[in-house]
Write a protein that holds these residues in place. Structure first.
Motif, mmCIF file in Angstrom:
data_model
loop_
_atom_site.group_PDB
_atom_site.id
_atom_site.type_symbol
_atom_site.label_atom_id
_atom_site.label_comp_id
_atom_site.label_asym_id
_atom_site.label_seq_id
_atom_site.Cartn_x
_atom_site.Cartn_y
_atom_site.Cartn_z
ATOM 1 N N PRO A 6 0.878 -1.273 -0.235
ATOM 2 C CA PRO A 6 0.096 -0.007 -0.036
ATOM 3 C C PRO A 6 0.766 1.190 0.016
ATOM 4 C CG PRO A 6 -0.161 -1.032 2.072
ATOM 5 C CD PRO A 6 0.766 -2.055 1.323
ATOM 6 N N ALA A 7 0.251 2.281 -0.789
ATOM 7 C CA ALA A 7 0.849 3.658 -0.759
ATOM 8 C C ALA A 7 2.531 3.625 -0.813
ATOM 9 C CB ALA A 7 0.632 4.247 0.721
ATOM 10 N N LEU A 8 2.921 2.916 -1.941
ATOM 11 C CA LEU A 8 4.375 2.910 -2.325
ATOM 12 C C LEU A 8 4.762 4.267 -2.778
ATOM 13 C CD1 LEU A 8 7.048 1.430 -3.199
ATOM 14 C CD2 LEU A 8 6.021 1.485 -5.461
ATOM 15 N N LEU A 9 3.860 4.897 -3.446
ATOM 16 C CA LEU A 9 4.095 6.479 -3.935
ATOM 17 C C LEU A 9 3.104 7.197 -3.184
ATOM 18 C CD1 LEU A 9 4.542 5.986 -7.618
ATOM 19 C CD2 LEU A 9 6.066 5.815 -5.905
ATOM 20 N N THR A 10 3.439 8.406 -2.775
ATOM 21 C CA THR A 10 2.448 9.614 -2.015
ATOM 22 C C THR A 10 1.631 9.919 -3.280
ATOM 23 O OG1 THR A 10 3.862 11.397 -2.456
ATOM 24 C CG2 THR A 10 4.516 10.018 -0.456
ATOM 25 N N LYS A 11 0.700 10.753 -2.773
ATOM 26 C CA LYS A 11 -0.371 11.326 -3.770
ATOM 27 C C LYS A 11 0.059 12.177 -4.510
ATOM 28 C CE LYS A 11 -4.691 10.442 -0.787
ATOM 29 N NZ LYS A 11 -5.244 9.389 -1.902
ATOM 30 N N GLU A 12 1.077 13.127 -3.911
ATOM 31 C CA GLU A 12 1.916 13.985 -4.863
ATOM 32 C C GLU A 12 2.779 13.534 -5.723
ATOM 33 O OE1 GLU A 12 1.806 13.928 -1.523
ATOM 34 O OE2 GLU A 12 0.362 15.411 -0.803
ATOM 35 N N GLN A 13 3.408 12.276 -5.463
ATOM 36 C CA GLN A 13 4.163 11.621 -6.382
ATOM 37 C C GLN A 13 3.317 11.081 -7.546
ATOM 38 O OE1 GLN A 13 6.312 8.884 -3.671
ATOM 39 N NE2 GLN A 13 8.042 10.031 -4.156
ATOM 40 N N VAL A 14 2.253 10.511 -7.092
ATOM 41 C CA VAL A 14 1.415 9.983 -8.316
ATOM 42 C C VAL A 14 0.811 11.066 -9.080
ATOM 43 C CG1 VAL A 14 -0.847 9.066 -8.630
ATOM 44 C CG2 VAL A 14 0.489 7.935 -7.034
ATOM 45 N N HIS A 15 0.279 12.422 -8.570
ATOM 46 C CA HIS A 15 -0.062 13.277 -9.198
ATOM 47 C C HIS A 15 0.952 13.867 -10.403
ATOM 48 C CE1 HIS A 15 -2.505 16.776 -10.275
ATOM 49 N NE2 HIS A 15 -1.250 17.604 -9.963
ATOM 50 N N GLU A 16 2.356 13.957 -9.572
ATOM 51 C CA GLU A 16 3.117 14.496 -10.737
ATOM 52 C C GLU A 16 3.661 13.429 -11.709
ATOM 53 O OE1 GLU A 16 6.317 15.372 -7.838
ATOM 54 O OE2 GLU A 16 5.416 17.216 -7.124
ATOM 55 N N CYS A 17 3.779 12.137 -11.246
ATOM 56 C CA CYS A 17 4.221 11.071 -12.639
ATOM 57 C C CYS A 17 2.945 11.092 -13.471
ATOM 58 C CB CYS A 17 4.285 9.785 -11.631
ATOM 59 S SG CYS A 17 5.935 9.873 -10.413
ATOM 60 N N ARG A 18 1.621 11.168 -12.852
ATOM 61 C CA ARG A 18 0.630 10.965 -13.948
ATOM 62 C C ARG A 18 0.630 11.851 -14.999
ATOM 63 N NH1 ARG A 18 -4.422 8.420 -14.013
ATOM 64 N NH2 ARG A 18 -4.967 8.632 -16.019
ATOM 65 N N ALA A 19 1.055 13.071 -14.611
ATOM 66 C CA ALA A 19 1.064 14.171 -15.460
ATOM 67 C C ALA A 19 2.022 14.220 -16.541
ATOM 68 C CB ALA A 19 1.307 15.567 -14.916
ATOM 69 N N LEU A 20 3.071 13.513 -16.165
ATOM 70 C CA LEU A 20 4.291 13.424 -17.026
ATOM 71 C C LEU A 20 3.609 12.150 -18.115
ATOM 72 C CD1 LEU A 20 7.422 13.228 -14.753
ATOM 73 C CD2 LEU A 20 6.890 14.935 -16.473
ATOM 74 N N LEU A 21 3.302 11.267 -17.572
ATOM 75 C CA LEU A 21 2.702 9.977 -18.118
ATOM 76 C C LEU A 21 1.730 10.389 -19.176
ATOM 77 C CD1 LEU A 21 2.826 7.268 -15.602
ATOM 78 C CD2 LEU A 21 4.405 7.212 -17.375
ATOM 79 N N ASP A 22 0.655 11.119 -18.934
ATOM 80 C CA ASP A 22 -0.420 11.676 -19.656
ATOM 81 C C ASP A 22 0.105 12.466 -20.899
ATOM 82 O OD1 ASP A 22 -2.087 10.160 -18.305
ATOM 83 O OD2 ASP A 22 -3.121 12.000 -17.166
ATOM 84 N N GLN A 142 -8.447 -11.202 -8.117
ATOM 85 C CA GLN A 142 -8.662 -10.044 -8.979
ATOM 86 C C GLN A 142 -8.178 -9.002 -8.094
ATOM 87 O OE1 GLN A 142 -12.442 -9.548 -10.939
ATOM 88 N NE2 GLN A 142 -12.966 -11.417 -10.566
ATOM 89 N N VAL A 143 -7.028 -7.983 -8.928
ATOM 90 C CA VAL A 143 -6.282 -6.929 -8.156
ATOM 91 C C VAL A 143 -6.739 -5.488 -9.152
ATOM 92 C CG1 VAL A 143 -4.177 -6.088 -7.555
ATOM 93 C CG2 VAL A 143 -4.480 -8.348 -7.527
ATOM 94 N N LYS A 144 -7.451 -4.668 -8.138
ATOM 95 C CA LYS A 144 -7.428 -3.205 -8.766
ATOM 96 C C LYS A 144 -7.310 -2.468 -7.528
ATOM 97 C CE LYS A 144 -11.022 -0.990 -11.771
ATOM 98 N NZ LYS A 144 -12.327 -1.020 -12.441
ATOM 99 N N LEU A 145 -6.087 -2.020 -7.574
ATOM 100 C CA LEU A 145 -5.584 -1.184 -6.495
ATOM 101 C C LEU A 145 -5.651 0.504 -6.787
ATOM 102 C CD1 LEU A 145 -2.747 -3.234 -5.577
ATOM 103 C CD2 LEU A 145 -5.073 -3.405 -4.442
ATOM 104 N N PRO A 146 -5.809 1.261 -5.600
ATOM 105 C CA PRO A 146 -5.698 2.687 -5.690
ATOM 106 C C PRO A 146 -4.616 2.999 -6.432
ATOM 107 C CG PRO A 146 -6.438 1.973 -3.295
ATOM 108 C CD PRO A 146 -6.037 0.616 -4.252
ATOM 109 N N ALA A 147 -4.247 4.380 -6.883
ATOM 110 C CA ALA A 147 -3.212 4.692 -7.403
ATOM 111 C C ALA A 147 -2.162 5.229 -6.370
ATOM 112 C CB ALA A 147 -3.541 6.305 -8.095
ATOM 113 N N GLY A 148 -0.940 4.753 -6.549
ATOM 114 C CA GLY A 148 0.083 4.401 -6.031
ATOM 115 C C GLY A 148 0.496 3.305 -5.272
ATOM 116 N N HIS A 149 -0.391 2.558 -5.294
ATOM 117 C CA HIS A 149 -0.340 1.266 -4.595
ATOM 118 C C HIS A 149 0.344 0.018 -5.850
ATOM 119 C CE1 HIS A 149 -3.136 1.730 -0.880
ATOM 120 N NE2 HIS A 149 -3.021 2.839 -1.272
ATOM 121 N N MET A 150 0.871 -1.042 -5.024
ATOM 122 C CA MET A 150 1.694 -1.854 -5.901
ATOM 123 C C MET A 150 1.267 -3.394 -5.548
ATOM 124 S SD MET A 150 5.786 -2.469 -6.110
ATOM 125 C CE MET A 150 6.656 -4.089 -6.267
ATOM 126 N N VAL A 151 1.284 -4.199 -6.493
ATOM 127 C CA VAL A 151 1.077 -5.539 -6.362
ATOM 128 C C VAL A 151 2.294 -6.414 -6.677
ATOM 129 C CG1 VAL A 151 -0.251 -6.137 -8.269
ATOM 130 C CG2 VAL A 151 -0.547 -7.511 -6.431
#
Length: 226
Positions: A6-22, A142-151
């Protein structure tokens, strides 16, 4: 052994990374598929070596190096540079098994794929479908996790990504070679490590902690492939 981080990445990290990916230019995902998986793979992928892939990949690798649950569960030896994929408009990845050995592009280095990793960059309510379905000895998960989480799960598992029928599923995927090749041995060490942590929290300075820790490291020494 299937482990959610859970929460491998912070919400701030997810937001910044997602902007780059998009904002990046995506390519056909079949470029990294083997012969068998290429027949059932329909998605988009960020080209290997893309500046955004390197930048976001570094964020993931740094987070992994600080995550005690990941380190305990994976006992990583070598980690494949993170890759990135995107599913939308009905895209999916049918049932397949990951290649046993992968060469790191542009190098002579090869890794044995003991464990497969997925880091989610889309929230579950952003898309319909897109579940990561993993089959192992204990059934189907079946795995569908919140953003920033990892399996984290054995690469020997048969798995698939179901079709995304609304929105987009953006994630990172990669593999690692563990210091412990055998999944059952890795599970024993993980359970022991978690027991040591709990005992130390519940009964600080309990003499059993030293004995368990000694046994843990002796087993690690016996089984490690380094």
């Amino acid at each position: 052994m299937l482990i959610e981080i859970p929460a491998l990445l912070t919400k701030e990290q997810v937001h910044e990374c997602r902007a780059l990916l998009d904002g990046a230019q995506w390519a056909d995902g079949k470029v990294t598929a083997g012969f068998q998986s290429g027949k059932v793979k329909e998605n988009s992928q960020l080209p290997e070596g893309h500046p955004v892939a390197r930048e976001v990949g570094d964020v993931i690798l740094q987070a992994l190096s600080r995550n005690l649950l990941f380190m305990s569960a994976a006992l990583p030896g070598r980690i494949f540079p993170p890759l990135f994929n995107r599913y939308a408009g009905g895209q999916h990845f049918g049932a397949h098994v990951d290649n046993a050995v992968r060469q790191i592009t542009g190098t002579n280095q090869r890794i044995r794929t003991d464990l497969s990793c997925t880091v989610f960059f889309s929230e579950p309510d952003e898309y319909d479908g897109g579940e990561l379905v993993i089959e192992d000895l204990f059934g189907t998960h079946q795995v569908k996790l919140p953003a920033g989480h990892m399996v984290l799960y054995p690469s020997s598992s048969l798995h698939q990504v179901r079709a995304v029928t609304r929105g987009a599923r953006v994630s990172s995927f990669f593999w690692l070679q563990s210091m412990i090749r055998d999944d059952a041995q890795r599970r024993i060490l993980f359970d022991m490590d978690m027991a040591i942590v709990r005992l130390n929290q519940d009964v600080p300075d309990h003499p059993g902690v030293l004995s368990l820790t000694n046994s843990y490291h002796n087993l690690l020494r016996m089984w490690a492939d380094v």
